[in-house]
Scaffold this motif. Structure first.
Motif, PDB file in Angstrom:
ATOM      1  N   ILE A  45     -12.977   7.634  -0.775  1.00 24.38           N
ATOM      2  CA  ILE A  45     -11.869   6.821  -1.058  1.00 24.38           C
ATOM      3  C   ILE A  45     -11.382   5.918   0.449  1.00 24.38           C
ATOM      4  O   ILE A  45     -11.473   6.261   1.414  1.00 24.38           O
ATOM      5  CB  ILE A  45     -10.648   7.976  -0.963  1.00 24.38           C
ATOM      6  N   THR A  46     -10.644   5.191  -0.222  1.00 26.99           N
ATOM      7  CA  THR A  46     -10.164   4.396   1.639  1.00 26.99           C
ATOM      8  C   THR A  46      -8.656   4.624   2.220  1.00 26.99           C
ATOM      9  O   THR A  46      -8.165   4.918   0.890  1.00 26.99           O
ATOM     10  CB  THR A  46      -9.805   2.846   0.937  1.00 26.99           C
ATOM     11  N   ILE A  47      -8.987   4.997   2.837  1.00 21.25           N
ATOM     12  CA  ILE A  47      -7.597   5.544   3.145  1.00 21.25           C
ATOM     13  C   ILE A  47      -6.316   4.868   4.759  1.00 21.25           C
ATOM     14  O   ILE A  47      -7.684   5.055   5.706  1.00 21.25           O
ATOM     15  CB  ILE A  47      -7.055   6.793   4.280  1.00 21.25           C
ATOM     16  N   ASP A  66     -11.093  19.007 -13.163  1.00 22.47           N
ATOM     17  CA  ASP A  66      -9.753  20.052 -12.324  1.00 22.47           C
ATOM     18  C   ASP A  66     -10.448  18.518 -10.788  1.00 22.47           C
ATOM     19  O   ASP A  66      -9.077  18.007 -10.383  1.00 22.47           O
ATOM     20  CB  ASP A  66      -9.771  20.812 -11.622  1.00 22.47           C
ATOM     21  N   ALA A  67     -11.815  18.472 -11.192  1.00 29.51           N
ATOM     22  CA  ALA A  67     -11.856  17.368  -9.926  1.00 29.51           C
ATOM     23  C   ALA A  67     -11.343  15.934 -10.044  1.00 29.51           C
ATOM     24  O   ALA A  67     -11.156  15.737  -8.822  1.00 29.51           O
ATOM     25  CB  ALA A  67     -13.662  17.516  -9.426  1.00 29.51           C
ATOM     26  N   ARG A  68     -11.534  15.886 -10.882  1.00 27.79           N
ATOM     27  CA  ARG A  68     -11.368  14.307 -11.450  1.00 27.79           C
ATOM     28  C   ARG A  68      -9.411  13.983 -11.207  1.00 27.79           C
ATOM     29  O   ARG A  68      -9.180  12.688 -10.983  1.00 27.79           O
ATOM     30  CB  ARG A  68     -11.568  13.897 -13.045  1.00 27.79           C
ATOM     31  N   GLU A  69      -8.866  15.136 -12.095  1.00 28.78           N
ATOM     32  CA  GLU A  69      -7.338  14.968 -11.727  1.00 28.78           C
ATOM     33  C   GLU A  69      -7.120  15.196 -10.501  1.00 28.78           C
ATOM     34  O   GLU A  69      -5.838  14.375  -9.464  1.00 28.78           O
ATOM     35  CB  GLU A  69      -7.046  16.803 -12.335  1.00 28.78           C
ATOM     36  N   THR A  70      -7.615  15.717  -9.017  1.00 27.33           N
ATOM     37  CA  THR A  70      -6.994  15.750  -7.974  1.00 27.33           C
ATOM     38  C   THR A  70      -7.847  13.995  -7.398  1.00 27.33           C
ATOM     39  O   THR A  70      -6.375  13.896  -6.669  1.00 27.33           O
ATOM     40  CB  THR A  70      -8.354  16.915  -7.225  1.00 27.33           C
ATOM     41  N   ALA A  71      -8.840  14.130  -7.479  1.00 27.09           N
ATOM     42  CA  ALA A  71      -9.048  12.773  -7.392  1.00 27.09           C
ATOM     43  C   ALA A  71      -8.580  11.415  -7.529  1.00 27.09           C
ATOM     44  O   ALA A  71      -7.836  10.333  -6.936  1.00 27.09           O
ATOM     45  CB  ALA A  71     -11.006  11.900  -7.741  1.00 27.09           C
ATOM     46  N   ALA A  72      -7.759  11.687  -8.670  1.00 27.62           N
ATOM     47  CA  ALA A  72      -7.112  10.855  -8.772  1.00 27.62           C
ATOM     48  C   ALA A  72      -5.722  10.339  -8.209  1.00 27.62           C
ATOM     49  O   ALA A  72      -4.742   9.746  -8.514  1.00 27.62           O
ATOM     50  CB  ALA A  72      -6.426  11.183 -10.799  1.00 27.62           C
ATOM     51  N   ARG A  73      -5.216  11.700  -8.261  1.00 25.48           N
ATOM     52  CA  ARG A  73      -3.927  12.434  -7.334  1.00 25.48           C
ATOM     53  C   ARG A  73      -3.996  11.772  -6.503  1.00 25.48           C
ATOM     54  O   ARG A  73      -3.256  11.180  -5.498  1.00 25.48           O
ATOM     55  CB  ARG A  73      -3.815  13.816  -7.101  1.00 25.48           C
ATOM     56  N   ASN A  74      -5.181  12.044  -5.528  1.00 28.68           N
ATOM     57  CA  ASN A  74      -5.759  11.198  -3.685  1.00 28.68           C
ATOM     58  C   ASN A  74      -5.787   9.658  -4.202  1.00 28.68           C
ATOM     59  O   ASN A  74      -4.910   9.297  -2.959  1.00 28.68           O
ATOM     60  CB  ASN A  74      -6.935  11.796  -3.368  1.00 28.68           C
ATOM     61  N   ARG A  75      -6.505   8.920  -4.854  1.00 25.17           N
ATOM     62  CA  ARG A  75      -6.187   8.272  -4.979  1.00 25.17           C
ATOM     63  C   ARG A  75      -4.580   7.380  -5.359  1.00 25.17           C
ATOM     64  O   ARG A  75      -4.031   5.884  -4.315  1.00 25.17           O
ATOM     65  CB  ARG A  75      -6.615   7.603  -6.236  1.00 25.17           C
TER      66      ARG A  75
END
Length: 255
Positions: A45-47, A66-75
């Motif tokens: 991810i770009t931060i 769950d991994a997809r959900e967390t990744a979407a939230r992080n994005r």
């Protein structure tokens, strides 16, 4: 233009993966397989303009969904200028509990001390009902003013200062844990609270005709207090001058 990969993995493929390497799911989410057979989720991810890899947990504990959900939230956090690597900001009430436990280590008697009881009583009465549910990084001057101003308006200035000190302790803990900036909004609020208006109470004054009788009521003994009172009346000197007088200031021979 290469096709954008999205949701390329399935739960069955995740379970079956055994070859060391990386399997791409899309949107920066990857499954990393170690030589030992251990599998873990990684998000690229770009931060703040820099590319970072964030671990999302072992595949044996974190499902694909769950991994997809967390990744979407992080994005979403990164798109809004935040940093998903930061710990989740707790509420003021949660931060207060930890700050209280840490502060109590320095009190004689710990959490059972009178200081601890005073802290808890003030927090439960004045603070937590108003700002306990706020994320600790959102407790600013306006929220603190809502707590302290009613106390000042009620004439409870010492209580307002004590409560402000407790709030500041919690905010310092939160700043130490990087949940909020290291600022000091409590001092700003305290400096702008309504000032205490002290009622002026004058001592009753004696009529000059009553001075003689008052002096006679004072025993003619030689205690410093009695002599000081008589000297004050007879000389009309200020109290501070009488209290700080030294022997060389008195000429007893020519008195």
């Amino acid at each position: 233009m290469p096709r954008l990969v999205r949701n390329a993995l399935t739960a069955a493929r995740v379970r079956a993966a055994s070859e060391p390497g990386v399997l791409v799911d899309g949107n920066g989410l990857m499954l990393r397989v170690q030589h030992s057979g251990a599998k873990s989720w990684v998000q690229r991810i770009t931060i703040h303009g820099k590319r970072r890899d964030i671990g999302l947990g072992a595949a044996s504990l974190v499902s694909l969904s769950d991994a997809r959900e967390t990744a979407a939230r992080n994005r979403a956090i990164a798109r809004n200028g935040g940093d998903p690597r930061r710990p989740r900001v707790p509420s003021f009430a949660v931060a207060e509990r930890v700050a209280f436990e840490q502060a109590a280590c320095d009190w004689k008697g710990g959490t059972a001390s009178p200081t601890a009881r005073d802290w808890q009583a003030r927090m439960e009465t004045y603070v937590l009902p108003r700002i306990g549910d706020l994320p600790v990084d959102q407790v600013g001057t306006a929220a603190i003013d809502d707590v302290l101003r009613p106390l000042a308006l009620a004439g409870k200035h010492p209580t307002a200062r004590a409560v402000g000190t407790h709030i500041a302790t919690v905010l310092r803990y939160a700043a130490l844990r990087e949940f909020r900036p290291n600022d000091n909004p409590v001092s700003v609020v305290l400096a702008n609270l309504p000032k205490r208006t002290k009622a002026i109470r004058h001592h009753a004054a004696l009529h000059f005709s009553e001075v003689g009788a008052a002096l006679r009521r004072i025993d003619s003994g030689t205690s410093f207090a009695k002599l000081a009172v008589r000297l004050t009346v007879l000389t009309a000197a200020r109290q501070a001058e009488i209290r700080r007088a030294t022997p060389d200031q008195f000429d007893l021979e020519d008195a």
